[in-house]
Design an enzyme around this catalytic site. Structure first.
Site: not given
Length: 559
Positions: A170, A206, A213, A286, A289, A430, A501
């Site tokens: 990806r 993945r 996520r 990160r 995920r 948020d 986000h």
């Protein structure tokens, strides 16, 4: 914190007076995007924020809140509340994410930290499991970091290691997984020659295994759990390269969507299930995920799928993936150590400070703002107020959250005359935006706007100054889009909701009766970001910022 040699006294600003009350308002998840029906800020009735935007053009602008502007590695990295508040408070850009891991590995500091010591307890009798994306894409993980960690852990006593790979395709070319596997297997062979028992134990693509996520599809995480923890998967192979080649060929699937597989020995037994006494590290830097698998590995109380067994393990993330949930509670690389934040300078210069939010963002307007540091700099000059967040419900059920209570506490702090700076976070855009409930998010934006008005009215009364900004986007775009910006539909024709986000810039507005005439935003900082806000706020308090801070967004022109 070796801060003894620091000169804390800030020079006075040549043109701006000291002693004005300054309100710094952070709207969480409030970006600027094209107006359409999926932009909840646009749809909502937000007269206060609208008036700031439609007022004097030199008092309103956009700033960058994602990617390199907040210390993340690429411009595809959306901002988040932790790095956003770090930048707002620190006035400088610090390495976050991948760069932080690189520094910790290069210096060896990663092996001296609390997180590594925690998992190291298992090396004598247990297995170390490394789970993560096998890729050099640099978005979620990097192969070279995995290679260094494998080597470093084996040199520090890990005698039995199992790697659970997730193929990419990806962020990198489809099919590149085989080349990455060859590199990894080559390293593994060298470690085995040294007597370390290392093997790849499981794998999968993945987008189909582990790396979901925003609680989109827990089945993705369950497929990973079954392979990694239970050693169960629909496909069994003797080695990983053969597994990936065969599955790609026979099922005509790409790297992203490879089904889960386990590696078995000659007796068809899985070589690396996760059992009591083992250590587990998720190697992605990160966060987005990794949060779901982190919950499955860490939480005793868990109902998203049947885990069958919940092994007693020591689990650490490469980093902490969620600063609000403090998840995971152990991690190999700590957030950056940020000294000399704007809050600390201002307190040293006599600026009495009030900070307030509700539980879910209280840490952001205190701990993260102050450079990942707990507590007061000077309790005689500071007061931090936390209003308990609603618990036991999702935030779309009560989209007003505690915005009005935060605003009222802040109003009282302003009118009470005890503080020179009041700093608040209004979480609605948020926290409600993350639920994906568009109607509730519209309500959330309306209430946040009402809260801003309460604070600005108080600033008006005391002749003060306001700075209204945000930490990253969210509520301004609630739908997934194709390359040309059109909303995406799923296979049943339903709108694909975006709960995350965004990459959008955020507004910043200045004003109030205390703002000196001639103050306006400069024209020569078109790429200004959140880190430029600290120097701006220091100026409004009548001080020049330290020389290594990102430059102020404002200038004073003689009328």
């Amino acid at each position: 914190m070796g801060t003894s040699g620091i000169s804390w006294k800030l020079p006075e600003h040549p043109k701006l007076p000291k002693g004005k009350t300054v309100a710094v308002v952070v709207l969480d998840g409030w970006g600027e995007a094209k107006p359409d029906q999926y932009n909840c800020i646009h749809v909502a009735d937000t007269p206060t924020m609208d008036s700031l935007k439609q007022g004097a053009p030199e008092k309103w602008r956009l700033v960058r809140a994602h990617g390199k502007a907040v210390g993340l590695p690429t411009e595809d990295d959306m901002g988040n509340s932790e790095v956003g508040h770090n930048a707002l408070g620190a006035g400088r850009i610090f390495a976050q994410g991948a760069k932080l891991v690189d520094l910790a590995l290069a210096s060896g500091k990663i092996y001296e930290g609390e997180g590594f010591k925690y998992i190291k307890e298992c090396f004598k009798n247990g297995t170390l499991h490394l789970i993560g994306l096998l890729s050099d894409g640099g978005v979620h993980s990097r192969l070279d970091q995995l290679q260094l960690l494998l080597k470093g852990a084996s040199e520090r006593g890990a005698k039995r290691i199992r790697v659970h790979i997730l193929t990419d395709g990806r962020d990198v070319l489809d099919g590149s997984s085989i080349g990455f596997l060859e590199i990894l297997e080559n390293d593994i062979a060298k470690l085995r020659e040294k007597g370390v028992d290392v093997q790849i134990a499981s794998g999968g693509g993945r987008m189909y295994v582990t790396m979901d996520r925003y609680e989109n599809d827990w089945d993705v995480v369950k497929r990973g759990w079954d392979a990694q923890v239970l050693g169960e998967a629909p496909y069994k192979f003797r080695n990983a390269i053969e597994a990936v080649k065969k599955l790609r060929e026979e099922l005509k699937v790409n790297d992203q969507y490879l089904p889960p597989f386990v590696i078995v020995d000659e007796n068809e037994k899985p070589v690396g299930p996760i059992v009591d006494g083992d250590a587990v590290v998720t190697i992605n830097f990160r966060a987005d995920r990794m949060v779901m698998i982190a919950k499955a590995l860490e939480y005793e109380d868990f109902d998203k799928f049947d885990r069958v067994r919940f092994p007693k393990i020591r689990y650490a993330g490469m980093l902490q993936y969620d600063g609000e949930l403090k998840l995971p509670s152990h991690y190999l690389v700590s957030p950056p150590e940020i000294e000399r934040t704007s809050g600390e300078y201002l307190v040293h210069n006599g600026v009495r400070t009030f900070a307030c939010s509700e539980t879910v963002k209280f840490g952001h307007v205190t701990f993260f703002w102050n450079g990942n540091r707990s507590g007061y700099f000077n309790p005689e000059l500071e007061e931090y107020v936390e209003i308990p967040s609603d618990s036991g419900i999702t935030f779309n059920v009560q989209p007003k959250m505690k915005a009005l209570e935060i605003a009222e506490k802040t109003r009282d702090a302003i009118l009470g005359g005890k503080f020179d700076q009041v700093r608040v976070n209004l979480p609605n855009g948020d926290m409600v935006g993350h639920t994906g409930d568009i109607e509730a998010t519209v309500v959330a934006c309306k209430v946040a706007d009402e809260a801003v008005k309460i604070i600005l009215d108080a600033i008006e009364q005391v002749g003060g100054i306001y700075v209204v900004t945000a930490d990253h986007g969210n509520a301004e775009d609630m739908v997934k889009r194709n390359k040309s910006g059109q909303p995406l539909l799923d296979k049943n024709g339903k709108l694909q909701i975006l709960t995350s986000h965004t990459l959008e810039p955020v507004p910043i507005a200045i004003g109030g009766p205390g703002l000196a005439p001639g103050v306006r935003f400069r024209k020569d900082l078109p790429n200004g970001g959140l880190a430029n806000v600290a120097a701006t706020v220091m100026n409004l308090h009548g001080f020049e910022a330290p020389s290594d801070y990102e430059p102020t967004l404002i200038e004073v022109v003689d009328n």
